[in-house]
Design a protein around this motif. Structure first.
Motif, PDB file in Angstrom:
ATOM      1  N   ILE A  41       7.400 -24.989 -25.311  1.00 41.36           N
ATOM      2  CA  ILE A  41       7.137 -24.806 -26.734  1.00 41.36           C
ATOM      3  C   ILE A  41       5.634 -24.837 -26.954  1.00 41.36           C
ATOM      4  O   ILE A  41       4.891 -25.404 -26.145  1.00 41.36           O
ATOM      5  CB  ILE A  41       7.828 -25.879 -27.612  1.00 41.36           C
ATOM      6  N   SER A  42       5.187 -24.239 -28.045  1.00 40.81           N
ATOM      7  CA  SER A  42       3.773 -24.275 -28.419  1.00 40.81           C
ATOM      8  C   SER A  42       3.641 -23.908 -29.891  1.00 40.81           C
ATOM      9  O   SER A  42       4.607 -23.486 -30.530  1.00 40.81           O
ATOM     10  CB  SER A  42       2.947 -23.324 -27.553  1.00 40.81           C
ATOM     11  N   SER A  43       2.429 -24.052 -30.406  1.00 42.97           N
ATOM     12  CA  SER A  43       2.130 -23.701 -31.791  1.00 42.97           C
ATOM     13  C   SER A  43       1.092 -22.590 -31.817  1.00 42.97           C
ATOM     14  O   SER A  43       0.117 -22.629 -31.052  1.00 42.97           O
ATOM     15  CB  SER A  43       1.583 -24.915 -32.543  1.00 42.97           C
ATOM     16  N   ALA A  44       1.295 -21.641 -32.708  1.00 47.58           N
ATOM     17  CA  ALA A  44       0.368 -20.518 -32.835  1.00 47.58           C
ATOM     18  C   ALA A  44      -0.967 -20.997 -33.379  1.00 47.58           C
ATOM     19  O   ALA A  44      -1.025 -21.892 -34.220  1.00 47.58           O
ATOM     20  CB  ALA A  44       0.956 -19.453 -33.754  1.00 47.58           C
ATOM     21  N   GLU A  45      -2.036 -20.376 -32.908  1.00 46.71           N
ATOM     22  CA  GLU A  45      -3.387 -20.689 -33.375  1.00 46.71           C
ATOM     23  C   GLU A  45      -3.522 -20.352 -34.853  1.00 46.71           C
ATOM     24  O   GLU A  45      -4.255 -20.996 -35.580  1.00 46.71           O
ATOM     25  CB  GLU A  45      -4.391 -19.908 -32.504  1.00 46.71           C
ATOM     26  N   HIS A  46      -2.799 -19.336 -35.302  1.00 47.96           N
ATOM     27  CA  HIS A  46      -2.741 -18.959 -36.716  1.00 47.96           C
ATOM     28  C   HIS A  46      -1.384 -18.279 -36.939  1.00 47.96           C
ATOM     29  O   HIS A  46      -0.752 -17.857 -35.969  1.00 47.96           O
ATOM     30  CB  HIS A  46      -3.889 -18.003 -37.081  1.00 47.96           C
ATOM     31  N   PRO A  47      -0.928 -18.196 -38.182  1.00 46.70           N
ATOM     32  CA  PRO A  47       0.339 -17.483 -38.417  1.00 46.70           C
ATOM     33  C   PRO A  47       0.206 -16.015 -38.006  1.00 46.70           C
ATOM     34  O   PRO A  47      -0.703 -15.325 -38.445  1.00 46.70           O
ATOM     35  CB  PRO A  47       0.542 -17.616 -39.930  1.00 46.70           C
ATOM     36  N   PHE A  48       1.095 -15.561 -37.160  1.00 44.33           N
ATOM     37  CA  PHE A  48       1.046 -14.198 -36.645  1.00 44.33           C
ATOM     38  C   PHE A  48       1.733 -13.240 -37.617  1.00 44.33           C
ATOM     39  O   PHE A  48       2.827 -13.517 -38.102  1.00 44.33           O
ATOM     40  CB  PHE A  48       1.744 -14.105 -35.290  1.00 44.33           C
ATOM     41  N   SER A  49       1.111 -12.102 -37.850  1.00 43.23           N
ATOM     42  CA  SER A  49       1.746 -11.050 -38.632  1.00 43.23           C
ATOM     43  C   SER A  49       2.724 -10.300 -37.718  1.00 43.23           C
ATOM     44  O   SER A  49       2.655 -10.413 -36.485  1.00 43.23           O
ATOM     45  CB  SER A  49       0.688 -10.074 -39.163  1.00 43.23           C
ATOM     46  N   ASP A  50       3.597  -9.524 -38.320  1.00 48.74           N
ATOM     47  CA  ASP A  50       4.525  -8.720 -37.521  1.00 48.74           C
ATOM     48  C   ASP A  50       3.769  -7.757 -36.609  1.00 48.74           C
ATOM     49  O   ASP A  50       4.166  -7.539 -35.462  1.00 48.74           O
ATOM     50  CB  ASP A  50       5.490  -7.951 -38.426  1.00 48.74           C
ATOM     51  N   ASP A  51       2.664  -7.187 -37.101  1.00 48.70           N
ATOM     52  CA  ASP A  51       1.863  -6.275 -36.284  1.00 48.70           C
ATOM     53  C   ASP A  51       1.252  -6.989 -35.083  1.00 48.70           C
ATOM     54  O   ASP A  51       1.234  -6.457 -33.967  1.00 48.70           O
ATOM     55  CB  ASP A  51       0.759  -5.616 -37.111  1.00 48.70           C
ATOM     56  N   GLU A  52       0.743  -8.199 -35.298  1.00 52.48           N
ATOM     57  CA  GLU A  52       0.166  -8.971 -34.189  1.00 52.48           C
ATOM     58  C   GLU A  52       1.228  -9.318 -33.155  1.00 52.48           C
ATOM     59  O   GLU A  52       0.984  -9.231 -31.948  1.00 52.48           O
ATOM     60  CB  GLU A  52      -0.471 -10.267 -34.707  1.00 52.48           C
ATOM     61  N   GLY A  93       4.125  -6.016 -26.774  1.00 56.94           N
ATOM     62  CA  GLY A  93       3.961  -4.804 -25.971  1.00 56.94           C
ATOM     63  C   GLY A  93       3.211  -5.093 -24.684  1.00 56.94           C
ATOM     64  O   GLY A  93       3.614  -4.646 -23.597  1.00 56.94           O
ATOM     65  N   ALA A  94       2.129  -5.851 -24.792  1.00 56.67           N
ATOM     66  CA  ALA A  94       1.338  -6.193 -23.606  1.00 56.67           C
ATOM     67  C   ALA A  94       2.119  -7.108 -22.667  1.00 56.67           C
ATOM     68  O   ALA A  94       2.108  -6.920 -21.447  1.00 56.67           O
ATOM     69  CB  ALA A  94       0.029  -6.858 -24.032  1.00 56.67           C
ATOM     70  N   ILE A  95       2.813  -8.097 -23.230  1.00 55.71           N
ATOM     71  CA  ILE A  95       3.595  -9.044 -22.416  1.00 55.71           C
ATOM     72  C   ILE A  95       4.693  -8.300 -21.658  1.00 55.71           C
ATOM     73  O   ILE A  95       4.887  -8.510 -20.459  1.00 55.71           O
ATOM     74  CB  ILE A  95       4.204 -10.151 -23.301  1.00 55.71           C
ATOM     75  N   ARG A  96       5.405  -7.449 -22.346  1.00 53.38           N
ATOM     76  CA  ARG A  96       6.521  -6.732 -21.711  1.00 53.38           C
ATOM     77  C   ARG A  96       6.036  -5.849 -20.572  1.00 53.38           C
ATOM     78  O   ARG A  96       6.672  -5.790 -19.517  1.00 53.38           O
ATOM     79  CB  ARG A  96       7.277  -5.919 -22.757  1.00 53.38           C
ATOM     80  N   GLN A  97       4.922  -5.191 -20.770  1.00 57.76           N
ATOM     81  CA  GLN A  97       4.382  -4.326 -19.718  1.00 57.76           C
ATOM     82  C   GLN A  97       4.005  -5.152 -18.484  1.00 57.76           C
ATOM     83  O   GLN A  97       4.353  -4.792 -17.356  1.00 57.76           O
ATOM     84  CB  GLN A  97       3.171  -3.573 -20.255  1.00 57.76           C
ATOM     85  N   ILE A 131      -0.636 -18.741 -19.395  1.00 60.20           N
ATOM     86  CA  ILE A 131      -0.057 -18.968 -20.718  1.00 60.20           C
ATOM     87  C   ILE A 131      -0.656 -20.227 -21.339  1.00 60.20           C
ATOM     88  O   ILE A 131      -1.020 -20.242 -22.518  1.00 60.20           O
ATOM     89  CB  ILE A 131       1.481 -19.081 -20.622  1.00 60.20           C
ATOM     90  N   CYS A 132      -0.781 -21.280 -20.555  1.00 64.23           N
ATOM     91  CA  CYS A 132      -1.325 -22.548 -21.056  1.00 64.23           C
ATOM     92  C   CYS A 132      -2.775 -22.407 -21.513  1.00 64.23           C
ATOM     93  O   CYS A 132      -3.229 -23.144 -22.390  1.00 64.23           O
ATOM     94  CB  CYS A 132      -1.221 -23.637 -19.990  1.00 64.23           C
ATOM     95  N   GLN A 133      -3.502 -21.471 -20.930  1.00 64.40           N
ATOM     96  CA  GLN A 133      -4.915 -21.277 -21.268  1.00 64.40           C
ATOM     97  C   GLN A 133      -5.134 -20.221 -22.356  1.00 64.40           C
ATOM     98  O   GLN A 133      -6.258 -20.025 -22.804  1.00 64.40           O
ATOM     99  CB  GLN A 133      -5.696 -20.899 -20.007  1.00 64.40           C
ATOM    100  N   ASP A 134      -4.063 -19.573 -22.797  1.00 65.95           N
ATOM    101  CA  ASP A 134      -4.163 -18.521 -23.807  1.00 65.95           C
ATOM    102  C   ASP A 134      -4.549 -19.138 -25.151  1.00 65.95           C
ATOM    103  O   ASP A 134      -3.872 -20.044 -25.645  1.00 65.95           O
ATOM    104  CB  ASP A 134      -2.806 -17.812 -23.919  1.00 65.95           C
ATOM    105  N   ASN A 135      -5.635 -18.652 -25.740  1.00 57.91           N
ATOM    106  CA  ASN A 135      -6.129 -19.256 -26.976  1.00 57.91           C
ATOM    107  C   ASN A 135      -5.370 -18.809 -28.226  1.00 57.91           C
ATOM    108  O   ASN A 135      -5.716 -19.212 -29.336  1.00 57.91           O
ATOM    109  CB  ASN A 135      -7.631 -18.998 -27.142  1.00 57.91           C
ATOM    110  N   ARG A 136      -4.324 -18.007 -28.074  1.00 55.37           N
ATOM    111  CA  ARG A 136      -3.513 -17.626 -29.231  1.00 55.37           C
ATOM    112  C   ARG A 136      -2.548 -18.727 -29.654  1.00 55.37           C
ATOM    113  O   ARG A 136      -1.919 -18.641 -30.704  1.00 55.37           O
ATOM    114  CB  ARG A 136      -2.727 -16.346 -28.944  1.00 55.37           C
TER     115      ARG A 136
END
Length: 136
Positions: free
Chosen positions: A11-22, A28-32, A68-73
């Motif tokens: 589990i984790s918390s988003a750095e900011h609320p993500f929009s649907d576009d974000e 898309g990038a993760i799936r690829q 993933i742990c180092q991702d600043n999102r």
């Protein structure tokens, strides 16, 4: 079947609320990347909180989870479960995804995963069950 097939739930918390576009761009990038690396899983997002399961070969999953742990999102990454598996539970998904809404009936009994009460203990098995509910 490989003895090195692993599954990690976190589990984790988003750095900011993500929009649907974000979310769409991120997915898309993760799936690829996941498809190229042979990683499967499911990501749930609700009101700035994530719960995710990833599956794959240990030598791929370990560096991926470190990244993933180092991702600043997001922040506050908590690994709930890491285990060896015989077969993938999310084999049809390079990264399944659901943007959850408060009124989703499938959340009944699981809502504490998305509250901000630090006293709520999170059971790793229940976390996986929540992800499995959205697999179908």
């Amino acid at each position: 079947m490989s003895d090195n097939l692993k599954q990690i739930v976190y589990i984790s918390s988003a750095e900011h609320p993500f929009s649907d576009d974000e979310l769409e761009t991120m997915l898309g990038a993760i799936r690829q990347k996941n498809e190229a690396a042979g990683v499967t899983g499911m990501l749930l997002y609700k009101d700035g909180d994530f719960i995710q399961v990833i599956e794959g070969e240990e030598d791929i999953l370990d560096p991926l989870f470190k990244s993933i742990c180092q991702d600043n999102r997001h922040y506050g990454v908590v690994e709930l479960m890491r285990k060896t598996i015989i077969e993938r539970q999310f084999k049809d998904w390079s990264m399944g995804f659901h943007h959850l809404r408060e009124d989703d009936p499938r959340l009944e009994g699981f809502i504490r995963f998305f509250d901000d009460n630090p006293e709520h203990e999170i059971d790793p098995g229940e976390a996986l069950n929540l992800l499995l509910v959205f697999r179908e």
